[in-house]
Design an enzyme around this catalytic site. Structure first.
Site, PDB file in Angstrom:
ATOM      1  N   GLU A 314     -40.236   7.649 -36.479  1.00  0.00           N
ATOM      2  CA  GLU A 314     -40.180   8.483 -35.359  1.00  0.00           C
ATOM      3  C   GLU A 314     -41.568   8.826 -35.019  1.00  0.00           C
ATOM      4  O   GLU A 314     -41.990  10.017 -34.931  1.00  0.00           O
ATOM      5  CB  GLU A 314     -39.735  10.166 -35.912  1.00  0.00           C
ATOM      6  CG  GLU A 314     -38.005   9.499 -36.915  1.00  0.00           C
ATOM      7  CD  GLU A 314     -37.240  10.799 -37.265  1.00  0.00           C
ATOM      8  OE1 GLU A 314     -37.709  11.788 -36.608  1.00  0.00           O
ATOM      9  OE2 GLU A 314     -36.172  10.061 -37.506  1.00  0.00           O
ATOM     10  N   CYS A 410     -32.095  19.216 -36.193  1.00  0.00           N
ATOM     11  CA  CYS A 410     -33.452  19.505 -35.678  1.00  0.00           C
ATOM     12  C   CYS A 410     -33.389  20.126 -33.961  1.00  0.00           C
ATOM     13  O   CYS A 410     -33.578  21.312 -34.027  1.00  0.00           O
ATOM     14  CB  CYS A 410     -34.879  19.133 -36.051  1.00  0.00           C
ATOM     15  SG  CYS A 410     -34.732  17.408 -35.704  1.00  0.00           S
TER      16      CYS A 410
END
Lengths: 644, 644
Positions: A314, A410
């Site tokens: 990521e 998240c």
């Protein structure tokens, strides 16, 4: 070099009433926050359970259940509490506050006598705590809990959660450090740094600042802590090419010059570094931050404000590597860039910081949430072909439709806390200057040079190009009103009544110094054509292509308007881009229409041919990027080929 | 529908003497084969050991060592033996033949009394054999050993290895089948199907053909064998999106219409299916093959002949998904496409089959080997940025330089056996027709209509556009000479002396029917300009781009000639492409030169800007794609942006 510090005007002093943002803030309040509460309580049908509240109940001895969910699950309730806090500041809600208070009691009940608080280790065995800082997110969860406590205290004045996190921080202060007997570690996932600065600011307790500074400066020192740590703990580490750069521990932070590794971690780290630079007047840190900023803003960010080019880790990859169809562009990372940008503005008022903030807000962040407030993107691509997401493993992370929730959830809570705290980002002050960083309908009541001043902004931005700013003051007051001139804006005009105001334009702001009188109303008008944007020639993914932007809003082509095979479309250089108000479309947007070329199959079906491409003309509609994927799964593209 | 079968003229009847191919054949003989022998014996410094010969010695009881290397390691020596066999056919070498004989004795010594032969299970425990057909490559290794035996028998007349593989095949025939007590399985990695057809053809033993037909038709029947098998054996299966399609067992082969899954497996399967269609006059199979062919050739192959768009599963993805920088394009897969293409030609003489064969041979296969014959590509990308290979996990499989060897060393030996057997691919016959499929300097001595005929081809192809074909015949002989008109060729001329010959052009061949006399020499001249090639508009990766091709040779831009940042370059539609002979460059090539535009940084360093791109003119040199990466690591690109 020098600091020209500013302060943001905290949202306690700002009221937002804006045709654009109020709808998103209300959506967060009325849809996302209740939805998120159901998610935290495993009550969203068809979504993976969160286990978050159950974990706290078990840790508090109120339920008998094993730890569930991810190792960082505690942070979800913290972010929910933080978002709730912000909404309470602009929409008091006793019932919601009561729910928050109860939740805080639950959290407090889970806290250990020594102050420790992390349900993963409370439930799985405290003896293992702090043995895997690299992967297990204890300090990350602590950081988010601290941020929640500071926000809740700001919103309600209640100290219950603040005291919980002070005990937690006091405990952490006894555990971490380079002194004999302490753990010389730091978080694998940053956030506690900026959280501790916030805690320091509301409590005045110096040691919280010192602990934050320790975490920052210890990072990346030799021998690398994570290298040492992982001689003793099980390895759960992907063999990314990036090594320690994955969590920005490859170098001491002051020597870092490139935005690297996991992009959310990077943004949070740099935000913490900016807090440190400001608190300590640390010029070396500012220098590092400027280098990191240039690298992120000028080489490693998307036109939508997305950051993180690769789903591997990521992460950031390398300069100008900005693929549109395999991008990660996590919603959280764009949000992190806003945290960082506002803090850079507080180090020096430069328009480029607010530009990044604005770009992310209107594009790559809002894209994270559906118009119904209950579906979310984790990954925010700039080009989607549903067939590729289905059949190409390297694009499986790129979804053509928003999801209900995520096992790693998240992004939605992060979006909630940012949008709910939008009033925190609009205005700034320094000495005798009031800065307007963002253009949103709002009233600010603050002080400049120790004298109260009230300013009201009325605007239809980003759809309209006019901003009206009026001053309320008991008596004439000399101060400077600094209007940000957006990076996208080439021509503008500022009038006070019929008088055209001329000020000094410097570093992205127009400084209007005068004695302001009660009722003075300036009219700030920006030229806001729909226009073509080009990428730097080294951005391989965008070579020969153009994107459409109007004001801060980046546009895209979507299958819903334009059919399939968007890659066949070519925009001619001279073609007019027609702007159209569409109040009934996608919650009310301005679209851009154009006649484009559509490449025909000149080669009779053959895969490779010597016949040059030929075209037919077709009309297309561009919609704002943030509003894509609200009409079913389909193709989407921000960039379109251009023919000169 | 109907068959118009042809036969390829076997290399026993063809002598190649060609300025282009002879150098590659000699390189294989003098460099690759000795190098490969050292590799098989773990004697290449700096390369991962193969353990191949050691495994056979251990299995034969001549050494005490555990099995080493990959589960399919046996196939490496089989492919070496096969390549050796072919070289012995055009370059007798008693010493090499002795080494081959000794190696065959070693293999024979490792064979079990029941005929079983696979060192992995011989060394690790025979009780587990055939328990994991999906992953463990036993039938694949058997297939390659059979192919080696057939080739060695063809080359030397020696039956030792042939008898070994006949015992092996006899044994396999007792093990596999749908009858009670047999295993209703088939290989996870195909190749044994075409191998068994080859064994049938040299031995005349029907059961080998029957076993091949069983393997083909059992594939993909319900319940899926691998699904059944993997209830009992440990799972070692990547969760590809493609499921059983990974090894083409998702459907019975006759119902398959799309080239799917692991691309080498796919090519080998389809080659085996083509053998079956031919042997059995199986029209249903031919129909399936045509559909698969159309899908591969018209939707899922690269301009270089590469196939396999994704490194995930080394696989096909979906129609028109042909990324240049993340492609797999395994050398073995392009080689497999040649095996398949020649077999399609034997089902019906259509130029498109030979076109694919030619495209792969001159481009995506030769690219697999360096000019020194000792460095190899497994993956053959069409666009390389070394920084991306280093820093982007999704491009780590794309190497900017050829490697010395691989732990999975399938490609170099495969390349050796194909290039060494090139004479097997040039000519074909059917009834009264002699087909010329490929243009390479060579002499063929064969029969048409039962009468001997000798034809000699002399050419400087692919650099020169003239092919001279002369006939030797004891007495005037009526037959048809069918010249393939390459798909890339739009104008050509055929003369016999001063007489222009006109024949019937049909399906990619020019049929010249006449009574040929001894000494007749025709001159076949093809227009061979360097020209622009465009991809189908649905090939997203190539939109707005063009590639340069001359004759069968695809060109590329390389950093060594053109500097870095090749993505800045833009070829104007009208720009002249100048051809230049470069006998001293890269083993002797023809280059293409042009003046192109180079995009300047119009935006003063900003990442996104409204200034349209501007350009400067620079000269560039295109080199043949197959010859790239012989001058150090650097950027490379086959496709270049085009400006109309």
């Amino acid at each position: 070099m020098s600091f020209q510090k500013t302060s943001h005007v905290p949202m306690e002093k700002v009221t937002v009433e804006d045709p654009f943002w109020s709808q998103f803030m209300e959506r967060v309040r009325t849809k996302l926050i209740p939805y998120q509460w159901r998610a935290l309580n495993d009550a969203v049908e068809g979504a993976e359970p969160s286990y978050c509240i159950r974990n706290f109940r078990a840790a508090a001895g109120l339920a008998d259940a094993p730890f569930g969910g991810k190792v960082f699950q505690d942070s979800d309730v913290a972010k929910w509490l933080e978002a709730v806090s912000y909404t309470l500041m602009w929409h008091p809600d006793p019932e919601l506050e009561k729910l928050a208070d109860e939740t805080i009691e639950l959290i407090a009940a889970a806290q250990q006598p020594d102050g420790y608080l992390d349900t993963y280790y409370i439930l799985n065995g405290l003896s293992d705590r702090f043995t895997n800082l690299r992967d297990n997110h204890e300090l990350y969860c602590a950081g988010h809990m601290i941020e929640a406590a500071v926000a809740y205290y700001r919103a309600t004045g209640k100290r219950r959660l603040l005291e919980v996190v002070m005990r937690l921080a006091d405990y952490l202060d006894t555990v971490f450090g380079t002194e004999e007997g302490k753990i010389p570690g730091y978080p694998g996932h940053e956030v506690i740094e900026m959280a501790l600065f916030g805690l320091f600011r509301v409590t005045g307790v110096e040691k919280y600042k010192r602990l934050a500074l320790y975490f920052l400066d210890q990072r990346g020192q030799e021998p690398n802590y994570f290298g040492t740590e992982h001689q003793n703990v099980p390895r759960r580490w992907l063999s990314y090419t990036m090594g320690y750069a994955y969590n920005q521990s490859h170098l001491p932070v002051r020597r870092q010059t490139e935005a690297v590794g996991h992009s959310v971690r990077a943004m949070y780290l740099y935000a913490g570094m900016a807090d440190a630079a400001r608190e300590e007047n640390d010029e070396e840190m500012l220098l590092a931050l400027r280098a990191l900023w240039k690298n992120m803003a000028y080489r490693r960010s998307y036109i939508t404000g997305a950051v993180g080019s690769s789903h591997w880790g990521e992460s950031f990859t390398f300069d100008y590597d900005l693929p549109n169809d395999t991008v990660y562009g996590e919603t959280c990372a764009a949000i992190g860039s806003v945290f960082w940008a506002r803090r850079m503005l507080e180090l020096e008022p430069a328009g480029e910081y607010a530009d990044v903030m604005e770009r992310a807000l209107y594009n790559g962040i809002l894209s994270g949430m559906s118009l119904d407030g209950e579906h979310f993107f984790y990954v925010n691509p700039l080009e989607v072909l549903p067939e590729a997401s289905e059949k190409d493993e390297s694009k499986r992370h790129v979804r053509p439709e928003r999801q209900k929730w995520f096992s790693t959830a998240c992004c939605p809570p992060n979006l909630a806390r940012l949008v709910a705290s939008l009033p925190d980002y609009i205005y700034g002050t320094a000495d005798d200057t009031l800065f307007v960083h963002l253009y949103a309908g709002s009233t600010v009541n603050t002080e400049v040079n120790g004298r109260p001043v009230s300013v009201r902004t009325v605007t239809g931005y980003p759809w309209k190009n006019r901003v009206s700013i009026s001053v309320s003051t008991e008596e004439p007051l000399a101060f400077t009103l600094a209007l940000r001139i957006p990076g996208w804006c080439r021509n503008y005009r500022v009038c006070l009544g019929s008088e055209e105001l001329r000020g000094e334009q410097k570093n992205g702001y127009l400084y209007l110094a005068r004695t302001w009188r009660d009722g003075d109303e300036i009219c700030f008008t920006m030229d806001m054509p729909a226009e073509r944007v080009y990428a730097h020639p080294l951005v391989r993914a965008d070579n020969g292509k153009t994107a459409v932007r109007r004001g801060p809003v980046v546009y895209c082509l979507e299958e819903a308007d334009n059919g399939q095979q968007l890659n066949r479309l070519v925009l001619e250089r001279g073609e007019e881009l027609k702007v159209r108000e569409e109040p009934g479309l996608l919650g009310g947007v301005v679209t851009v229409e154009a006649a484009v070329l559509r490449e025909k199959d000149a080669g009779g079906g053959s895969l490779y041919r010597t016949e040059a491409p030929s075209y037919e003309k077709v009309p297309v509609t561009f919609i704002p990027y943030y509003a894509w994927a609200n009409r079913g799964a389909g193709e989407m593209s921000v960039w379109i080929r251009e023919k000169e």
